[in-house]
Design a protein around this motif. Structure first.
Motif, short mmCIF file in Angstrom:
data_model
loop_
_atom_site.label_atom_id
_atom_site.label_comp_id
_atom_site.label_asym_id
_atom_site.label_seq_id
_atom_site.Cartn_x
_atom_site.Cartn_y
_atom_site.Cartn_z
N GLU A 148 53.88 43.98 80.54
CA GLU A 148 54.05 45.43 80.73
C GLU A 148 55.26 45.78 81.58
N HIS A 149 55.62 44.89 82.51
CA HIS A 149 56.75 45.13 83.41
C HIS A 149 57.66 43.89 83.43
N PRO A 150 58.25 43.54 82.31
CA PRO A 150 59.04 42.30 82.23
C PRO A 150 60.22 42.27 83.19
N GLY A 151 60.75 43.44 83.52
CA GLY A 151 61.87 43.47 84.44
C GLY A 151 61.49 43.06 85.85
N ASP A 152 60.20 43.05 86.16
CA ASP A 152 59.72 42.66 87.49
C ASP A 152 59.22 41.22 87.53
N THR A 153 59.55 40.42 86.53
CA THR A 153 59.02 39.05 86.44
C THR A 153 59.31 38.24 87.68
N ALA A 154 60.55 38.20 88.11
CA ALA A 154 60.91 37.37 89.27
C ALA A 154 60.16 37.83 90.52
N LYS A 284 52.92 24.42 86.02
CA LYS A 284 51.83 25.00 85.23
C LYS A 284 52.10 26.47 84.95
N LEU A 285 52.66 27.19 85.92
CA LEU A 285 52.94 28.60 85.71
C LEU A 285 54.04 28.78 84.67
N VAL A 286 55.06 27.92 84.68
CA VAL A 286 56.10 27.98 83.66
C VAL A 286 55.50 27.71 82.28
N SER A 287 54.72 26.64 82.19
CA SER A 287 54.10 26.26 80.92
C SER A 287 53.26 27.38 80.35
N ARG A 288 52.36 27.93 81.17
CA ARG A 288 51.43 28.93 80.65
C ARG A 288 52.10 30.28 80.42
N THR A 289 53.18 30.58 81.17
CA THR A 289 53.91 31.82 80.91
C THR A 289 54.59 31.76 79.54
N VAL A 290 55.21 30.63 79.24
CA VAL A 290 55.85 30.46 77.94
C VAL A 290 54.81 30.54 76.82
N VAL A 303 60.86 39.55 75.88
CA VAL A 303 61.03 38.09 75.95
C VAL A 303 62.21 37.72 76.84
N HIS A 304 63.35 38.35 76.60
CA HIS A 304 64.56 38.04 77.37
C HIS A 304 64.38 38.36 78.86
N GLN A 305 63.74 39.45 79.16
CA GLN A 305 63.56 39.82 80.57
C GLN A 305 62.59 38.86 81.28
N VAL A 306 61.50 38.49 80.61
CA VAL A 306 60.55 37.57 81.24
C VAL A 306 61.20 36.20 81.45
N LEU A 307 61.90 35.68 80.44
CA LEU A 307 62.52 34.37 80.60
C LEU A 307 63.64 34.42 81.64
N HIS A 308 64.36 35.52 81.72
CA HIS A 308 65.40 35.66 82.76
C HIS A 308 64.74 35.66 84.14
N GLY A 309 63.65 36.41 84.28
CA GLY A 309 62.95 36.43 85.56
C GLY A 309 62.39 35.07 85.92
N LEU A 310 61.89 34.35 84.92
CA LEU A 310 61.39 32.99 85.14
C LEU A 310 62.52 32.08 85.62
N VAL A 314 62.45 30.22 89.26
CA VAL A 314 62.46 28.75 89.38
C VAL A 314 63.66 28.29 90.19
N LYS A 315 64.82 28.86 89.95
CA LYS A 315 66.01 28.45 90.70
C LYS A 315 65.87 28.78 92.18
N SER A 316 65.11 29.82 92.49
CA SER A 316 64.90 30.16 93.90
C SER A 316 63.95 29.19 94.59
N GLN A 317 63.20 28.41 93.79
CA GLN A 317 62.23 27.47 94.34
C GLN A 317 62.79 26.06 94.51
N VAL A 318 63.98 25.82 93.96
CA VAL A 318 64.56 24.47 94.05
C VAL A 318 64.93 24.19 95.51
N PRO A 319 64.51 23.07 96.05
CA PRO A 319 64.87 22.74 97.44
C PRO A 319 66.38 22.63 97.62
N MET A 320 66.81 22.67 98.84
CA MET A 320 68.24 22.53 99.15
C MET A 320 68.65 21.08 98.95
#
Length: 404
Positions: A148-154, A284-290, A303-310, A314-320
């Motif tokens: 419903e709010h794909p632009g808010d995915t991230a 698991k969240l990536v798998s089930r979201t797809v 689709v494009h907005q959800v995958l962009h937010g995903l 994910v990139k924000s979760q990668v350790p330094m």
């Protein structure tokens, strides 16, 4: 004259009718024993491939009731992995009172999370003879909000993981010692149980008897065998699962509810805490979201907005990490993503036709070949020795093909 003994229903493999009639009666008896002064009525059944779930009205109060037979999935039980129906019934009498039973551990985890003050979970109402009663959590689920709010995915995914922060902190695993982990929700552990040696090969071959279209079964079997072989090899690259942090475990978009709306704090259902890196929850969240996108097949802009937010999340979760270590972290994440997708898709496929599937599972039965084609493509890239292949961006492109 010689006569041939005809097996009784109890001597046969469990059927859906056997399990549903038994489970419903067991839930009713448990509720009546807990609330003897209240009327008890069972309302709608909630489709699941793991345990038997039903809404129960206790007086004026609506609860969710769940029971588990021998701690295994309904699909596994119905395939006869625990023997005949009489064998299951006999073993269940002892299992339902065991303190290490699956639902005893889930109830203990709900109590622990309530004591910790976060993440917020559904409230435990009662536990008796292997039946757990929880209070409903009204409001839209994460899966519904993403559509419903794909632009808010991230933002939604980040808010979800912010709530899980107490579990993901180093040292959080110490709090679970007296409660017990739920390894049944481990992605790699489930994958290895399903696809181990000869039994795993036979399990895959039996998928030829599955629910999807007959003309697609041979192609599907080839894709599954190819993908499982690659993922078994890729698993050797994964870091050890145990750690000092906790993963929520059964983290799916439909298990995250926002009772206060899109701007509020989420509430989680069905914990499956295990000692593992937060990478397990992300995967698991990536798998089930797809898969949620694949099942609903929304318009291209969603689709494009959800995958962009995903991608942003994910990139924000990668350790330094350095460039090479960052790539390896993402490749490990993708391996777990694909393992989880194979785990749940093969469970749906091997379910007896009489067993109602969740709505997402039913829709995915029409997308079996595209989903396994995605898994085969991404796993092939991950196994490649070149650094250009096996990238997160490439995997998202493969996902875009499936969900579009």
């Amino acid at each position: 004259m010689n006569t041939v003994a005809v097996p009784t229903r109890r001597d046969a493999q469990p059927s859906v009718a056997d399990v549903f009639v038994y489970a419903a009666a067991h839930i009713h008896r448990a509720a009546a024993a807990i609330w003897p002064d209240q009327s008890v009525s069972l309302e709608c059944h909630v489709p699941s491939v793991t345990g038997y779930v039903q809404q129960a009205r206790i007086g004026e109060r609506l609860l969710y009731a769940k029971t588990s037979l021998l701690g295994v999935s309904l699909v596994s039980l119905l395939r006869g992995t625990r023997g005949t129906w009489s064998t299951v019934l006999e073993a269940q009498q002892e299992y339902q009172n065991r303190q290490d039973g699956l639902l005893h551990r889930e109830a203990a985890q709900l109590r622990l999370l309530a004591e910790m003050g976060g993440p917020r979970t559904c409230r435990l109402a009662a536990l008796r003879t292997g039946v757990i009663f929880t209070e409903p959590v009204p409001g839209p689920t994460l899966g519904e909000l993403l559509l419903e709010h794909p632009g808010d995915t991230a933002v939604l995914l980040d808010r979800t993981f912010t709530e899980l922060r107490p579990l993901h902190r180093p040292g959080a695993a110490r709090q679970l010692a007296a409660v017990g982990v739920i390894e049944e929700h481990s992605i790699a552990g489930t994958f290895l149980r399903k696809f181990n040696g000869l039994s795993g090969t036979l399990y895959m071959d039996r998928l030829a008897e599955c629910r999807n279209k007959a003309e697609q079964r041979q192609e599907m079997l080839q894709l599954v065998h190819r993908s499982v072989g690659r993922l078994r090899r890729l698993r050797m690259r994964l870091p050890l699962a145990d750690g000092t942090s906790l993963a929520y475990g059964d983290l799916k978009p439909e298990h995250v509810t926002f009772p206060d709306g899109i701007d509020g704090r989420p509430v989680f259902l069905d914990p499956g805490l295990l000692r593992a890196s937060r990478m397990v929850d992300i995967a698991k969240l990536v798998s089930r979201t797809v898969l949620t996108l694949t099942a609903h097949r929304p318009e291209a802009s969603v689709v494009h907005q959800v995958l962009h937010g995903l991608d942003v999340f994910v990139k924000s979760q990668v350790p330094m990490l350095s460039g090479r270590e960052r790539l390896l972290w993402l490749q490990n994440l993708m391996t777990l993503w694909l393992m989880d997708t194979v785990n749940i898709m093969t469970t749906y496929l091997s379910a007896p036709s009489a067993l109602p599937l969740p709505r997402v599972g039913t829709a995915l039965m029409d997308r079996v070949v595209p989903v396994f084609s995605m898994v085969a493509s991404i796993s092939a890239d991950l196994e490649s020795s070149t650094t250009v292949r096996g990238t997160w961006e490439g995997a998202l492109n493969d996902a875009l093909v499936v969900v579009s």
